[in-house]
Motif scaffolding. Structure first.
Motif, PDB file in Angstrom:
ATOM      1  N   SER A 189      -1.340 -14.858  44.274  1.00 36.80           N
ATOM      2  CA  SER A 189      -0.555 -16.085  44.453  1.00 36.80           C
ATOM      3  C   SER A 189       0.315 -16.020  45.701  1.00 36.80           C
ATOM      4  O   SER A 189       0.416 -16.993  46.456  1.00 36.80           O
ATOM      5  CB  SER A 189       0.316 -16.335  43.219  1.00 36.80           C
ATOM      6  OG  SER A 189      -0.467 -16.492  42.065  1.00 36.80           O
ATOM      7  N   TYR A 191       0.049 -18.409  48.837  1.00 39.72           N
ATOM      8  CA  TYR A 191       1.249 -19.152  49.235  1.00 39.72           C
ATOM      9  C   TYR A 191       1.536 -18.951  50.728  1.00 39.72           C
ATOM     10  O   TYR A 191       1.936 -19.882  51.426  1.00 39.72           O
ATOM     11  CB  TYR A 191       2.435 -18.693  48.404  1.00 39.72           C
ATOM     12  CG  TYR A 191       3.676 -19.547  48.564  1.00 39.72           C
ATOM     13  CD1 TYR A 191       3.769 -20.791  47.939  1.00 39.72           C
ATOM     14  CD2 TYR A 191       4.745 -19.116  49.340  1.00 39.72           C
ATOM     15  CE1 TYR A 191       4.903 -21.577  48.080  1.00 39.72           C
ATOM     16  CE2 TYR A 191       5.880 -19.896  49.484  1.00 39.72           C
ATOM     17  CZ  TYR A 191       5.951 -21.126  48.852  1.00 39.72           C
ATOM     18  OH  TYR A 191       7.082 -21.908  49.001  1.00 39.72           O
ATOM     19  N   CYS A 223       1.905 -21.710  53.620  1.00 41.24           N
ATOM     20  CA  CYS A 223       3.056 -21.767  54.536  1.00 41.24           C
ATOM     21  C   CYS A 223       2.619 -21.782  55.994  1.00 41.24           C
ATOM     22  O   CYS A 223       3.401 -22.141  56.876  1.00 41.24           O
ATOM     23  CB  CYS A 223       3.981 -20.573  54.295  1.00 41.24           C
ATOM     24  SG  CYS A 223       4.872 -20.659  52.720  1.00 41.24           S
ATOM     25  N   LEU A 256       7.625 -25.878  52.743  1.00 43.09           N
ATOM     26  CA  LEU A 256       7.516 -24.783  51.778  1.00 43.09           C
ATOM     27  C   LEU A 256       8.458 -23.644  52.175  1.00 43.09           C
ATOM     28  O   LEU A 256       8.304 -23.047  53.241  1.00 43.09           O
ATOM     29  CB  LEU A 256       6.077 -24.258  51.725  1.00 43.09           C
ATOM     30  CG  LEU A 256       5.034 -25.175  51.081  1.00 43.09           C
ATOM     31  CD1 LEU A 256       3.653 -24.527  51.146  1.00 43.09           C
ATOM     32  CD2 LEU A 256       5.389 -25.498  49.638  1.00 43.09           C
ATOM     33  N   GLY A 300       7.853 -16.984  47.417  1.00 39.63           N
ATOM     34  CA  GLY A 300       6.864 -15.933  47.649  1.00 39.63           C
ATOM     35  C   GLY A 300       7.500 -14.562  47.667  1.00 39.63           C
ATOM     36  O   GLY A 300       6.958 -13.597  47.110  1.00 39.63           O
TER      37      GLY A 300
END
Length: 395
Positions: free
Chosen positions: A346, A350, A354, A362, A367
C-alpha cells in the motif's frame, strides 16, 4: 442483496468452496491469464519516463549506428540496460511495446524465483502458480512495467534469484546474480544488509563479494570498447545520485520531515547514519547464538529492503519495488501477518499516486505512518522469532 445472500449462506459449504478455489491450480491459471490481459491493455499508454527518456534514447541509438552509440553519453543508466535497448532497436519492433515486454518478462522471472523460495518452505508446487498469479499484479509491479515502461523488474529478478541461490548454499551463483543486479540498478544495494549478516555468520565467504565489482566492470567493457571514457562509466552511479537533488522524491521516508534546503549536509549525514546502522545491526545479528531458520532469513531480507530506503536520502517513488516483492514472499513463507505485506504494498502504491497528478493533494504523512508501523511490528516479530527460534529449516 449481498447481505441477504451472506446471511442465508451455509458457512461450512462456503468455507469448503473458498478452500477449493484457493487450492485449485486452475483458479490461479485464470488469474495469470487476467493479469496478462490487464498488462496488454496498458501497452499503448505513453508516460513521461518513456516520452522524455526511453524513446529519445531509442531514437539516438538508431540514428548513431546502434552499438556505435555506446560511445556517447546520452543516457543516465548503466550500459547494461542500454544493451537491451540496442537489441530492441535492431529488431525493429514497436519500441514502446518491446520495452514493456522485456520488463514484463522479468516480472515472471521474479515470480519464478519467489515460487522457488516459497517451495523451500512448503514443498507444494502450487506456490509457483500462486506466485505467477500474484507477483505481476502487485500494484507497483503492474504500474512499473506495463504502465510506465520502467525496468525495475530486471534488477529485482536478479536479487530474488540471488536470494534463492543463497538459501540453496550456492555462494558463487548467489553473488554472481547479485553482481548482475548491481550492474543494472544501484537500488540492488537495499539487500546488502542481509548479505552483510550472511557474511558475518560465515554463510558466504568474503572473497565471493569481489564478484560484484568484477561483474560491473565486465558489464561496462562494450561501452568502453566503443569509445566512452572509462572514468565516466565508473562514475555513473555517483552521477545518478546527484541527478535529482531532493532528499525524497514522492517517497514517504524520514526525510519528508526535513527541509530540502539542507540537502547537501543531510544527504551525507543520512548515508553515514545508514552505514553505521547497518554495521551495528549486522554485528548484533551475527553475534546471536541462535540457529537461523529460513523464516528468520526471509524476515531479515524483508527488513533489509524496506529499512534501507526508509533511512537513506534521495529515494524516489519506485524505490520500494523490491520491498513489494519481498512483502509478497514474506507472506508466502509465513502465511500470517498479511497486514505487514499489505502495508508495504500500500505504501509503495501510495508513493506512485503521489508521483501522479494527485501529488498536489496527497500528503506524504499517511504513507510514512503505515511504513513506520510495518517496520516496527516486523522488527518486533523478528526479535520474538530470534528469542523463541524456529527449528523448521535450520542453517
Amino acid at each position: 442483496m449481498f447481505f441477504l445472500i451472506q446471511n442465508t449462506m451455509n458457512k461450512p459449504k462456503y468455507k469448503l468452496f473458498m478452500s477449493n478455489l484457493i487450492y485449485n491450480k486452475n483458479s490461479w491459471i485464470a488469474i495469470i491469464f487476467i493479469g496478462l490481459v490487464v498488462k496488454l491493455l496498458m501497452f499503448p499508454v505513453r508516460l513521461g519516463d518513456y516520452n522524455f527518456y526511453l524513446e529519445p534514447w531509442m531514437n539516438f541509438i538508431k540514428s548513431h549506428g546502434y552499438a556505435s552509440s555506446l560511445k556517447y553519453n546520452f543516457y543516465n543508466y548503466t550500459p547494461s540496460y542500454i544493451y537491451i535497448l540496442i537489441v530492441l532497436a535492431k529488431i525493429g519492433l514497436n519500441p514502446l511495446y518491446s520495452i514493456k515486454i522485456v520488463s514484463i518478462l522479468f516480472e515472471y522471472i521474479i515470480a519464478y524465483y519467489v515460487g522457488k523460495i516459497a517451495y523451500l518452505k512448503h514443498r507444494n508446487k502450487l506456490v509457483f502458480w500462486i506466485s505467477f498469479a500474484i507477483i505481476p499484479l502487485i500494484p507497483a509491479v503492474l504500474l512499473n512495467g506495463a504502465f510506465w515502461g520502467q525496468c525495475d523488474s530486471i534488477y529485482s529478478a536478479f536479487v530474488i534469484g540471488s536470494l534463492y541461490y543463497c538459501f540453496k548454499k550456492k555462494q558463487f551463483l548467489s553473488i554472481l546474480f547479485l553482481g548482475m543486479a548491481v550492474a543494472f540498478k544501484m537500488q540492488a544495494v537495499f539487500i546488502f544488509p542481509f548479505y552483510f549478516v550472511m557474511l558475518l555468520r560465515g554463510h558466504i565467504k568474503w572473497y565471493y563479494f569481489s564478484l560484484i565489482p568484477f561483474v560491473y566492470f565486465i558489464s561496462i567493457l562494450p561501452a568502453w570498447f566503443y569509445g566512452r571514457p572509462l572514468l565516466e562509466l565508473l562514475s555513473i552511479y555517483p552521477s545518478q545520485s546527484d541527478y535529482f537533488k531532493y532528499l525524497t522524491l514522492h517517497f514517504p521516508n524520514i526525510y519528508i520531515w526535513i527541509n530540502n534546503n539542507l540537502y547537501d549536509s543531510v544527504k551525507i549525514a543520512g548515508i553515514i547514519f545508514t552505514f553505521i546502522f547497518t554495521l551495528a545491526t549486522g554485528i548484533w545479528l551475527a553475534l546471536r547464538k541462535t540457529h537461523f531458520s529460513l523464516d528468520i532469513w526471509i524476515e531479515i531480507a524483508f527488513l533489509s529492503v524496506i529499512i534501507a530506503p526508509f533511512i537513506l536520502p534521495g529515494m524516489h517513488e519506485r524505490y520500494l519495488y523490491l520491498g513489494d516483492i519481498m512483502a509478497a514472499l514474506y507472506y508466502f513463507v509465513f502465511r500470517k501477518n498479511i497486514y505487514y505485506s499489505l502495508g508495504i504494498i500500500s505504501v509503495s502504491f501510495y508513493a506512485y499516486l503521489c508521483c501522479s497528478r494527485l501529488k498536489d493533494i496527497l500528503p506524504m504523512e499517511p504513507g510514512f505512518i503505515i511504513y513506520s508501523l510495518v517496520i516496527i511490528f516486523t522488527v518486533k516479530d523478528l526479535f520474538k522469532r530470534l528469542k523463541y527460534r524456529s527449528n523448521e529449516i535450520v542453517e
